[in-house]
Write an enzyme that holds these catalytic residues in place. Structure first.
Site, mmCIF file in Angstrom:
data_model
loop_
_atom_site.group_PDB
_atom_site.id
_atom_site.type_symbol
_atom_site.label_atom_id
_atom_site.label_comp_id
_atom_site.label_asym_id
_atom_site.label_seq_id
_atom_site.Cartn_x
_atom_site.Cartn_y
_atom_site.Cartn_z
ATOM 1 C CG ASP A 40 -2.023 -0.882 1.338
ATOM 2 O OD1 ASP A 40 -1.730 -1.477 0.052
ATOM 3 O OD2 ASP A 40 -2.663 -1.134 2.437
ATOM 4 C CB ALA A 41 3.578 2.023 2.097
ATOM 5 C CB SER A 89 -36.743 -5.693 -9.410
ATOM 6 O OG SER A 89 -37.662 -5.655 -9.714
ATOM 7 C CG LEU A 90 -33.082 -10.278 -9.662
ATOM 8 C CD1 LEU A 90 -32.066 -10.321 -8.452
ATOM 9 C CD2 LEU A 90 -33.106 -10.640 -10.228
ATOM 10 N NE ARG A 144 -33.234 -1.411 -9.937
ATOM 11 C CZ ARG A 144 -34.667 -1.343 -9.820
ATOM 12 N NH1 ARG A 144 -35.108 -0.599 -8.789
ATOM 13 N NH2 ARG A 144 -36.291 -1.700 -10.146
ATOM 14 C CD GLU A 181 -26.771 -4.289 -4.826
ATOM 15 O OE1 GLU A 181 -26.902 -4.174 -5.840
ATOM 16 O OE2 GLU A 181 -27.221 -4.334 -4.444
ATOM 17 C CE LYS A 298 -28.012 -11.793 -11.683
ATOM 18 N NZ LYS A 298 -26.687 -11.218 -11.652
ATOM 19 C CB CYS A 417 -26.931 -5.342 43.357
ATOM 20 S SG CYS A 417 -26.923 -6.254 42.764
ATOM 21 C CB CYS A 420 -27.615 -8.706 46.724
ATOM 22 S SG CYS A 420 -26.094 -7.753 46.142
ATOM 23 C CB CYS A 441 -24.571 -10.243 45.165
ATOM 24 S SG CYS A 441 -25.709 -10.153 43.013
HETATM 25 S S1 IVH Z 1 -29.262 -9.149 -11.374
HETATM 26 C C1 IVH Z 1 -32.237 -8.217 -14.368
HETATM 27 N N1 IVH Z 1 -27.680 -10.163 -9.404
HETATM 28 O O1 IVH Z 1 -30.838 -6.873 -6.065
HETATM 29 C C2 IVH Z 1 -31.010 -8.867 -13.090
HETATM 30 N N2 IVH Z 1 -29.332 -8.730 -9.118
HETATM 31 O O2 IVH Z 1 -33.759 -7.393 -7.151
HETATM 32 C C3 IVH Z 1 -30.717 -7.713 -12.135
HETATM 33 N N3 IVH Z 1 -28.534 -8.037 -6.757
HETATM 34 O O3 IVH Z 1 -31.490 -3.847 -7.911
HETATM 35 C C4 IVH Z 1 -30.158 -7.187 -11.462
HETATM 36 N N4 IVH Z 1 -27.015 -8.906 -5.644
HETATM 37 O O4 IVH Z 1 -29.573 -4.323 -6.793
HETATM 38 C C5 IVH Z 1 -28.570 -9.508 -9.750
HETATM 39 N N5 IVH Z 1 -25.375 -11.135 -8.138
HETATM 40 C C6 IVH Z 1 -26.940 -9.455 -8.445
HETATM 41 C C7 IVH Z 1 -27.541 -8.688 -7.125
HETATM 42 C C8 IVH Z 1 -28.272 -7.854 -7.701
HETATM 43 C C9 IVH Z 1 -27.199 -7.782 -5.347
HETATM 44 C C10 IVH Z 1 -29.856 -6.639 -6.340
HETATM 45 C C11 IVH Z 1 -29.640 -5.622 -6.894
HETATM 46 C C12 IVH Z 1 -30.740 -5.231 -7.483
HETATM 47 C C13 IVH Z 1 -31.599 -5.946 -6.706
HETATM 48 C C14 IVH Z 1 -32.680 -6.653 -7.589
#
Ligand code: IVH
Length: 680
Positions: A40-41, A89-90, A144, A181, A298, A417, A420, A441
């Site tokens: 690091d240094a 989202s998922l 996002r 993330e 996935k 206490c 006691c 105690c």
């Molecule tokens: S994939 C289309 N992979 O979870 C797929 N998301 O509800 C999009 N997240 O807002 C997301 N770890 O911020 C994916 N390994 C990962 C993830 C991840 C965290 C978060 C992400 C997203 C939310 C999905």
């Protein structure tokens, strides 16, 4: 001295270019490959040289220069940016059957029963970001937002060391958007909260809030002080350039281009293997260096992903399996005060029962008075309860409430206490209240007896907490020595104690009479004398008589013993009440044979503090600990500036990271084994 720079512009330009290359390369080795080549240094030295050149010639300062990671002047507000490809989202699955349904749906939609390859990856608990690269240079970072429009946080993402400002290698498309993330590793979270407390500021409730708060700073110089990290997990726009046809292949390529890819990401075939992965990660979860809230699965093949498409705002080809939440909100019903073995009075929060971390929690520890003040806690508050892994539940913070908290009842600390009635004393150096009643105690007496009987002490099988409570309350046992005169008749009179268990207990008490000096020293419950110190004291003095004769100087010669411990030992062994208990133990037939004394000769690792982390394949951590202690080292559970050396086994996590950040010596298992061998 002339104010004319002694480096010509053209020379500075070439040198700056080389330095940028070198620094980016070292950054890549550090974050993506986890294989740094310089310290690091040394890194800082290169960085300072580049800063110097850029100060001489500000025109050399560019957005992709590693010097830009320190942040820049505050923005008036964040601009809005549009996501060309929406950030989705998922869908969630909450149990194994929902995962199996997911796979069934995939097969049905594809009209094909061939096994599907899934990529399994931890669901990192942070904030999603999009990073845009033009010709390999980071030009934009965005949140996002609502998935279609986010906020421009370019200045902030530039400060995150694991985000490449310029891509490594070649072959990347001219326009490339990488998503991932941003999160705060647990060690970083602890560090910034410690800093906040020192400045009398409110700490963050959890690493995710801290990451979100850090990323949404208008002043990127503040973001730069937060040890954020980013793991990439998908692509957004990617125009031109041949890209792999699988998700995992893409992630490997992103790693080559300089991104951090989560090391636990892996491909498996079929949903049952996904379920196994979930089980494995559930075990690892508590020891990871960062928070995760689930697993993302996935479909690996992009061809299949395309065929599956999207529904509403989530892809059909991915799903998140959530872990039980580690945090929940509930009401603080009351605060009670418990008295421990050494008289320490600790506040315990009584909560409205709440399901968190996979169990129902109705109590949480509050440590001490300072913590209650720090949290500003009142009875009746809505509180965030956190239970991570097997850790005792804690109160992480108070929920902002719409109702008036003035009416809520403040928490009043006792002045005597609660068990006691003896006076309480506050130690100057620690924020701890202590009952001065000693073994008068009943609470301290009960704890002392429980400790005496515990596994690492005299190991009295069957003498559980409830039985000790009854024995003390019934006046059958006043000191630990009284245990040895208990008979079956007395014991079978206790609640829930059948004749058979009473007989067994009398037998195990009798068996505990044959003990060892280290066990006895530990069992006596001398303050600050844990298992390791007890072993060292026993090895050094060889007999209780010799230890009783020892003065401070003699005690200080023992590895691991400092003035504080020496003081406690002397205080304990000169107290007539304690000496009487020891005599009664002898009279009751308890035996702790003398051991061969090592005398003042120093053990090879005397005075050293070691930490073991990760999986040790050859012997396991417990055995490793024993061996180190036999060599005189103290083995502790967490890394600090005092740590001499960290042994990092397989899949070491936060401790390894912390040791690195503190520049502590780290050895792997084979080096550790070699060291033990050499000291045989
Ligand atoms: S994939 C289309 N992979 O979870 C797929 N998301 O509800 C999009 N997240 O807002 C997301 N770890 O911020 C994916 N390994 C990962 C993830 C991840 C965290 C978060 C992400 C997203 C939310 C999905």
């Amino acid at each position: 001295m002339s104010d004319k720079p002694n480096v010509a512009f053209s020379q500075a330009e070439t040198e700056a270019e080389t330095l940028r290359e070198q620094l980016n390369q070292h950054n890549y080795r550090y974050y993506s490959l986890d294989d740094p080549q310089i310290t690091d240094a040394e890194y800082d030295q290169l960085l300072r040289r580049l800063e110097h050149l850029e100060t001489l010639y500000p025109e050399l300062r560019r957005g992709d220069s590693p010097t830009q990671r320190v942040g820049s002047a505050p923005l008036p507000m964040f601009e809005s940016v549009e996501h060309k490809v929406p950030m989705l989202s998922l869908a969630n699955a909450f149990d194994d059957d929902e995962l199996r349904d997911f796979e069934r749906r995939l097969h049905a939609r594809l009209g094909d029963d061939r096994p599907i390859t899934f990529v399994c990856e931890p669901k990192l608990d942070g904030v999603a970001v999009s990073l845009l690269y033009h010709d390999g240079i980071l030009v934009q970072g965005a949140t996002r937002g609502d998935g279609f429009n986010g906020e421009n946080i370019t200045a902030n993402v530039r400060t995150i060391a694991s985000i490449p400002l310029k891509l490594q290698g070649q072959g990347y498309p001219p326009v490339l958007e990488v998503r991932g993330e941003v999160y705060l590793p647990r060690a970083g979270f602890k560090a910034i909260n410690a800093e906040a407390l020192a400045k009398n500021e409110k700490p963050f409730v959890n690493p995710r809030n801290a990451a979100a708060g850090s990323l949404r700073q208008l002043d990127s110089r503040i973001t730069a002080t937060r040890p954020l990290e980013m793991c990439a997990y998908s692509l957004g726009q990617a125009e031109g350039g041949g890209l792999p046809d699988t998700h995992l292949g893409t992630m490997r390529l992103l790693k080559e281009w300089g991104f951090l890819i989560n090391s636990l990401m892996t491909a498996v075939v079929g949903i049952e293997a996904c379920i196994d992965y979930y089980q494995r990660l559930a075990v690892l979860r508590a020891d990871l260096a960062y928070d995760i809230d689930g697993i993302v699965y996935k479909v690996d093949s992009f061809r299949l992903q395309e065929a599956l498409g999207f529904v509403a705002r989530a892809p059909r080809w991915a799903i998140a399996r959530k872990f039980p939440a580690e945090e929940a909100v509930t009401r603080l019903v009351d605060v009670e005060f418990q008295v421990g073995r050494t008289g320490a009075v600790t506040p315990v929060a009584r909560l409205e029962p709440v399901f968190v971390g996979g169990v129902t929690v109705s109590n949480a520890t509050l440590h001490n008075e300072d913590e209650i003040h720090r949290l500003g806690l009142k009875v009746g508050d809505q509180v965030v309860v956190r239970r991570a892994g097997d850790v005792i539940p804690q109160i992480a913070g108070i929920m902002p409430s719409d109702t008036d908290r003035d009416d809520l009842q403040a928490i009043v600390f006792p002045t005597r206490c609660p068990v006691c009635g003896s006076a309480l004393q506050r130690s100057a150096e620690q924020a701890v209240l202590r009952c001065t009643g000693g073994l008068v105690c009943p609470a301290q007496r009960k704890q002392a007896i429980k400790h005496f009987a515990s596994r690492k002490a005299l190991d009295i099988d069957g003498l559980g907490d409830k039985i000790v409570d009854q024995l003390v309350d019934a006046g059958l046992v006043h000191t630990v020595a009284d245990l040895f005169s208990l008979n079956v008749e007395q014991l079978s009179g206790l609640e829930r104690m059948a004749n058979k268990s009473a007989t067994n207990l009398v037998q195990s008490i009798a068996a505990a009479r044959q003990t060892t000096l280290p066990r006895l020293l530990y069992a006596l419950g001398i303050r600050e004398v844990g298992e390791t110190t007890a072993k060292l004291l026993a090895a050094h003095f060889g007999s209780l008589e010799k230890l009783e004769e020892a003065d401070e100087e003699a005690l200080l010669a023992v590895p691991d013993v400092g003035p504080v411990v020496a003081g406690f030992v002397i205080k304990f062994l000169t107290n007539p009440h304690h000496l009487a208990i020891i005599d009664s133990l002898r009279e009751a037939g308890v035996e702790w044979p003398d051991i061969e004394s090592r005398g003042p000769q120093l053990l090879p690792l005397a005075g050293e503090v070691w930490v073991l982390t990760g999986t040790l394949a050859a012997m396991g951590r417990a055995q490793g600990k024993e061996q180190l202690e036999a060599l005189g080292a103290k083995v502790v559970g967490s890394v600090s500036a005092k740590t001499t050396c960290l042994v990092a086994g397989e899949s070491a996590g936060s401790k390894l990271e912390k040791a690195r950040s503190l520049n502590i010596k780290i050895i792997d298992e084979s080096e550790f084994l070699a060291l033990l061998q050499a000291n045989q």
